[in-house]
Design an enzyme around this catalytic site. Structure first.
Site, PDB file in Angstrom:
ATOM      1  N   TYR A 188       0.860  -1.316  -0.095  1.00 24.71           N
ATOM      2  CA  TYR A 188      -0.011   0.092   0.012  1.00 24.71           C
ATOM      3  C   TYR A 188       0.966   1.238   0.019  1.00 24.71           C
ATOM      4  CZ  TYR A 188       0.249  -0.184   5.338  1.00 24.71           C
ATOM      5  OH  TYR A 188       0.394  -0.374   6.483  1.00 24.71           O
ATOM      6  N   GLU A 189       0.275   2.482  -0.331  1.00 24.18           N
ATOM      7  CA  GLU A 189       0.707   3.695  -0.600  1.00 24.18           C
ATOM      8  C   GLU A 189       1.693   3.757  -1.594  1.00 24.18           C
ATOM      9  OE1 GLU A 189      -0.510   6.240   0.933  1.00 24.18           O
ATOM     10  OE2 GLU A 189      -1.633   5.062   2.238  1.00 24.18           O
ATOM     11  N   GLY A 190       1.475   2.819  -2.744  1.00 28.36           N
ATOM     12  CA  GLY A 190       2.331   2.802  -3.792  1.00 28.36           C
ATOM     13  C   GLY A 190       3.381   1.575  -3.405  1.00 28.36           C
TER      14      GLY A 190
END
Length: 581
Positions: free
Chosen positions: A436-438
């Site tokens: 997550y978050e890239g």
């Protein structure tokens, strides 16, 4: 065993290795935040996390969240713990005092959230986006929105979400379809679906502020057509908005955090920032979140190390090779902490934890410098550090959290694979941080393709030169780091040259390049740690483990990238050249 924060370890890195008190005292908002106050905050934070949050970790994992009738019930004890969290003034610790925050340095907030993640990752997902939502609204919200929502977010009275991902789009935000139609009263009607929304619905706070990436009518296709809307669960008059949780995901880990599929049915919202500039506004939130995800990785690795270290100091098996350890006494078997294979695992993970902490805390300090230093050039240097170092930390720290936790599980042998000891939960919980978050691959591409190469490596070189200038070449360890910094600078030039012949090459080697960068920065961090504590026997042993077991990967990754560039050059040279007619 529950996680136990160790403020003394953090104080050493902040004060001795990074000289944080002096740096912070030079910034006007923190002139009175002296070393004694910082120490007091750390002690209280450690006590709260250890006594209130950590004991709920196993309950959160085993009981999980419950979904029924569109509503989510948190695990037992979570609501009370979150209220204590709010009552203690811990949410968004660094928010401005005029917004209801405490106005403390970002470095202290960084430590708090690292400890929270280590103690109870599932719980921490709830307040984990407050800092980013606050920054986003502070910088881009209208005066009316800030007046209505900013104090509630700063104090944690209301929690917030970041609604980006859609089922068909994934990380390709240019494909977002959620629509926002302007109304005569200045509001928006927002319609669409979002997936993987952490805390999209819960019972911790009465209201939830959703920041939703959307597309206005007639907006162009792609990322440039995206806007950002604030869509609350409850409208200002207290009525329920048309925001619905359709289900929560059954996940590999993080059972204490509800990951929601959300639906917006002509929900009322308001524009944040300018039309078509939604990504610019959202990136304020995303970049803040990425540093905090790196801190999650560090905290989770520390939690795994604490469990493995404690187990190794109690479990006896076989005789350890080498000299008779003092701990043997009359026992027929030695502590497994005395066995070289186990010692290597423990010291290697400790080297990652302390080195990564040093880099993450420095990044938090640079956030304060970028926001508050009176010197524009100092602010520019600090912002450049954060821009280049954040993707490195997010990717490398989360990868090591998962791999290092797996290594720590190995210390337990078969006992680590069963739930009794809790180490397997850390392995499960930590895996999502790489996604997550890239994803970590996206972080690597962001670093090399979007940040290093466009200016020919000048920005990255400036960061590395600043790191070089903090070192003393007369010290052998520092001189070695300076050599590696120079190699990393030249590597960017090598990739840039090869990319002319094969534009796909940077994406192919981005992961390896990021790894070279992280290992170089870890070497710099350990040089600072050793210089601050040259006579510390325990740290000297871990520093030796870093050089022996971690740093050699530098040459391997460097060689991978250089070989890829050489192959491109040889292939290009072998191709027949076009003849001008």
């Amino acid at each position: 065993m529950d996680y136990k924060p160790r403020p003394e370890d953090v104080r050493f890195l902040l004060n001795a290795a990074l000289d944080a008190p002096t740096r912070l005292a030079a910034l006007a908002p923190f002139a009175e935040v002296d070393e004694a106050l910082q120490s007091q905050v750390l002690e209280e934070a450690g006590r709260f996390v250890g006594e209130v949050i950590a004991p709920l970790n196993r309950t959160g994992d085993e009981t999980g969240c419950r979904f029924a009738g569109g509503e989510v019930t948190s695990p037992p004890g979570f609501r009370e713990a979150y209220q204590a969290f709010v009552d203690g003034g811990w949410p968004a610790l660094s928010a401005a005092t005029e917004d209801g925050g405490q106005g403390l340095p970002a470095a202290l907030e960084a430590v708090l959230y690292e400890w929270l993640a280590a103690a109870n990752h599932g719980f921490t997902m709830a307040p984990g986006l407050l800092h980013g939502a606050y920054a986003c609204l502070k910088h881009h919200g209208s005066d009316e929105l800030k007046q209505r929502y900013l104090p509630k977010i700063a104090t944690g009275e209301w929690l917030a979400t970041m609604c980006l991902t859609e089922a068909h789009a994934g990380s390709d935000l240019g494909q977002v379809r959620t629509r926002a139609v302007p109304q005569a009263d200045g509001s928006l009607r927002v319609s669409g679906g979002k997936i993987f929304i952490s805390g999209g619905e819960h019972d911790l706070t009465p209201n939830i502020v959703h920041l939703v990436l959307c597309r206005l009518p007639d907006a162009p296709a792609g990322p440039k057509g995206l806007s950002l809307a604030l869509v609350p669960k409850l409208l200002p008059d207290g009525t329920r908005n048309a925001v619905h949780c359709e289900r929560i995901e059954e996940k590999m880990g993080l059972h204490g955090s509800p990951t929601c599929t959300m639906r917006f049915d002509d929900a009322t919202g308001w524009l944040v920032g300018e039309p078509g500039r939604g990504l610019a506004a959202m990136f304020v939130m995303m970049n803040s979140a990425r540093l905090h995800v790196a801190l999650q990785g560090i905290g989770l690795l520390d939690a795994a190390w604490q469990k493995a270290d404690a187990y190794a100091a109690e479990r006896r098996q076989m005789r350890a090779p080498g000299p008779v350890p003092a701990s043997r006494g009359n026992e027929s078997a030695d502590l497994i902490a005395e066995h070289p294979a186990v010692r290597r695992i423990l010291d290697t993970q400790r080297a990652w934890i302390d080195g990564a902490r040093t880099l993450a805390y420095r990044s938090a300090l640079m956030l304060d410098v970028a926001a508050h230093d009176a010197d524009p050039k100092a602010r520019e240097r600090a912002q450049r550090w954060c821009s280049f170092v954040t993707p490195v930390l997010k990717a490398a720290c989360t990868q090591q959290a998962f791999q290092g936790a797996s290594e720590c599980l190995q210390v337990f042998g078969g006992h680590g694979y069963v739930r009794e000891w809790g180490i397997e939960q850390i392995v499960r919980d930590s895996r999502v941080t790489m996604i997550y978050e890239g994803t970590n691959e996206i972080q690597a591409i962001d670093l090399l393709v979007r940040k290093v190469l466009p200016d020919g490596g000048a920005g990255m070189s400036a960061v590395l030169l600043e790191m070089r200038d903090t070192l003393d070449a007369s010290r052998e360890a520092d001189a070695d780091v300076q050599r590696r910094l120079a190699q990393l600078r030249y590597l960017g030039t090598t990739v840039a040259m090869a990319a002319h012949a094969n534009p796909a090459l940077p994406c192919e080697v981005a992961d390896d390049y990021l790894r070279v960068a992280m290992l170089t920065m870890l070497a710099w961090a350990w040089a600072r740690i050793e210089a601050a504590a040259p006579q510390d026997g325990a740290r000297a042993r871990v520093a030796a483990a870093f050089r022996r077991w971690v740093l050699p990967e530098f040459e391997m990754r460097l060689g991978i990238v250089k070989r890829a560039c050489e192959t491109v050059a040889l292939t290009h040279a072998a191709q027949p050249q076009a003849v001008a007619r």
